[in-house]
Design a protein around this motif. Structure first.
Motif, PDB file in Angstrom:
ATOM      1  N   ARG A   1      35.254 -49.277  50.466  1.00 47.39           N
ATOM      2  CA  ARG A   1      36.577 -48.930  49.945  1.00 47.39           C
ATOM      3  C   ARG A   1      37.384 -50.196  49.660  1.00 47.39           C
ATOM      4  NH1 ARG A   1      40.599 -44.741  53.024  1.00 47.39           N
ATOM      5  NH2 ARG A   1      42.265 -44.749  51.494  1.00 47.39           N
ATOM      6  N   ARG A   2      37.325 -51.134  50.578  1.00 43.45           N
ATOM      7  CA  ARG A   2      38.064 -52.386  50.408  1.00 43.45           C
ATOM      8  C   ARG A   2      37.638 -53.112  49.136  1.00 43.45           C
ATOM      9  NH1 ARG A   2      36.592 -57.368  51.906  1.00 43.45           N
ATOM     10  NH2 ARG A   2      38.205 -58.914  52.137  1.00 43.45           N
ATOM     11  N   LEU A   3      36.343 -53.172  48.898  1.00 46.65           N
ATOM     12  CA  LEU A   3      35.817 -53.816  47.700  1.00 46.65           C
ATOM     13  C   LEU A   3      36.238 -53.052  46.440  1.00 46.65           C
ATOM     14  CD1 LEU A   3      33.855 -56.190  46.962  1.00 46.65           C
ATOM     15  CD2 LEU A   3      32.101 -54.437  46.775  1.00 46.65           C
ATOM     16  N   MET A   4      36.168 -51.739  46.498  1.00 46.30           N
ATOM     17  CA  MET A   4      36.512 -50.926  45.328  1.00 46.30           C
ATOM     18  C   MET A   4      38.000 -51.023  44.988  1.00 46.30           C
ATOM     19  SD  MET A   4      33.631 -50.030  44.393  1.00 46.30           S
ATOM     20  CE  MET A   4      34.208 -49.097  42.991  1.00 46.30           C
ATOM     21  N   ARG A   5      38.832 -51.182  46.007  1.00 51.20           N
ATOM     22  CA  ARG A   5      40.279 -51.369  45.751  1.00 51.20           C
ATOM     23  C   ARG A   5      40.528 -52.637  44.945  1.00 51.20           C
ATOM     24  NH1 ARG A   5      44.575 -49.460  47.579  1.00 51.20           N
ATOM     25  NH2 ARG A   5      45.590 -51.443  47.970  1.00 51.20           N
ATOM     26  N   ARG A   6      39.657 -53.620  45.070  1.00 49.52           N
ATOM     27  CA  ARG A   6      39.785 -54.858  44.290  1.00 49.52           C
ATOM     28  C   ARG A   6      39.144 -54.722  42.914  1.00 49.52           C
ATOM     29  NH1 ARG A   6      37.663 -58.375  48.948  1.00 49.52           N
ATOM     30  NH2 ARG A   6      36.074 -58.806  47.416  1.00 49.52           N
ATOM     31  N   LEU A   7      38.047 -53.967  42.822  1.00 51.16           N
ATOM     32  CA  LEU A   7      37.318 -53.854  41.556  1.00 51.16           C
ATOM     33  C   LEU A   7      38.037 -52.977  40.539  1.00 51.16           C
ATOM     34  CD1 LEU A   7      34.852 -54.390  39.794  1.00 51.16           C
ATOM     35  CD2 LEU A   7      33.728 -52.444  40.920  1.00 51.16           C
ATOM     36  N   VAL A   8      38.541 -51.836  40.964  1.00 49.43           N
ATOM     37  CA  VAL A   8      39.139 -50.887  40.013  1.00 49.43           C
ATOM     38  C   VAL A   8      40.258 -51.519  39.189  1.00 49.43           C
ATOM     39  CG1 VAL A   8      40.476 -48.740  39.819  1.00 49.43           C
ATOM     40  CG2 VAL A   8      38.383 -48.798  41.201  1.00 49.43           C
ATOM     41  N   PRO A   9      41.240 -52.216  39.780  1.00 45.65           N
ATOM     42  CA  PRO A   9      42.281 -52.827  38.944  1.00 45.65           C
ATOM     43  C   PRO A   9      41.724 -53.825  37.926  1.00 45.65           C
ATOM     44  CG  PRO A   9      42.983 -52.801  41.227  1.00 45.65           C
ATOM     45  CD  PRO A   9      41.538 -52.387  41.210  1.00 45.65           C
ATOM     46  N   GLN A  10      40.651 -54.527  38.283  1.00 43.31           N
ATOM     47  CA  GLN A  10      40.051 -55.476  37.346  1.00 43.31           C
ATOM     48  C   GLN A  10      39.401 -54.738  36.168  1.00 43.31           C
ATOM     49  OE1 GLN A  10      40.599 -58.736  37.565  1.00 43.31           O
ATOM     50  NE2 GLN A  10      41.856 -58.125  39.301  1.00 43.31           N
ATOM     51  N   ILE A  11      38.737 -53.625  36.459  1.00 37.16           N
ATOM     52  CA  ILE A  11      38.146 -52.829  35.377  1.00 37.16           C
ATOM     53  C   ILE A  11      39.238 -52.268  34.477  1.00 37.16           C
ATOM     54  CG2 ILE A  11      36.833 -50.740  34.828  1.00 37.16           C
ATOM     55  CD1 ILE A  11      35.219 -51.213  37.388  1.00 37.16           C
TER      56      ILE A  11
END
Length: 182
Positions: A43-53
């Protein structure tokens, strides 16, 4: 006429799913050599990835058409593009179903990189400083995966503020919820 060969390490297809027991997302990758690998995304990683996408998806139309000075697409234009991309998903059997086989290559991803090229966006998945896998995405494929990630966030009850209004607006995803997205 033969089909061009897929390089051994190239990804033919992948399945993204939220796994309740792990409270993580699992990317099951099928490679050109028929091998299967699993990438675990927290979840922590995805919280960083989604805004970049989302930033990339917002920027792509300007980079391809009107230049960086062009205004960003409206929420309605983004929603239409998102629905159009989701409507073109071809349903397939998942790469993995059920229990994971013994001896399967599996990585808990700890870092990410996002690179843009003229025809694709590349997401690099890393363990520490080591690059484990790179996934290429066209704009439509990136939008499809973004929709799938949102669906999996909802399945995991990961209520987050990382989603743009053009995805969270009521009714944006009517129909795809009933689909298995790969």
């Amino acid at each position: 006429m033969s089909t061009p060969a897929v390089p051994d390490d190239a990804i033919r297809r992948f399945t993204t799913e939220y796994v309740v027991a792990e409270d993580r997302m699992r990317l099951s990758l099928e490679r050109g050599d028929d091998s299967i690998a699993v990438l675990w995304l927290t979840r922590r990683l995805m919280r960083r990835l989604v805004p970049q996408i989302v930033k990339v998806v917002d920027a792509l139309p300007r980079l391809r058409g009107g230049g960086e000075q062009a205004p960003p697409p409206s929420d309605n234009a983004q929603r239409r593009s998102q629905l159009d991309a989701l409507g073109k998903i071809e349903q397939q059997a998942p790469v993995l179903a059920g229990e994971l086989p013994d001896g399967l290559e599996s990585h808990l991803i700890t870092g990410l990189g996002l690179r843009m090229a003229k025809t694709a966006v590349f997401i690099d998945f890393k363990v520490g400083e080591d690059l484990v896998q790179t996934l290429p995405f066209s704009e439509a494929a990136l939008r499809q995966w973004l929709g799938l990630l949102h669906l999996n966030f909802r399945k995991g009850e990961w209520v987050e503020d990382v989603w743009p209004s053009w995805i969270t607006a009521k009714g944006w995803d009517q129909g795809p919820d009933a689909m298995r997205l790969n």
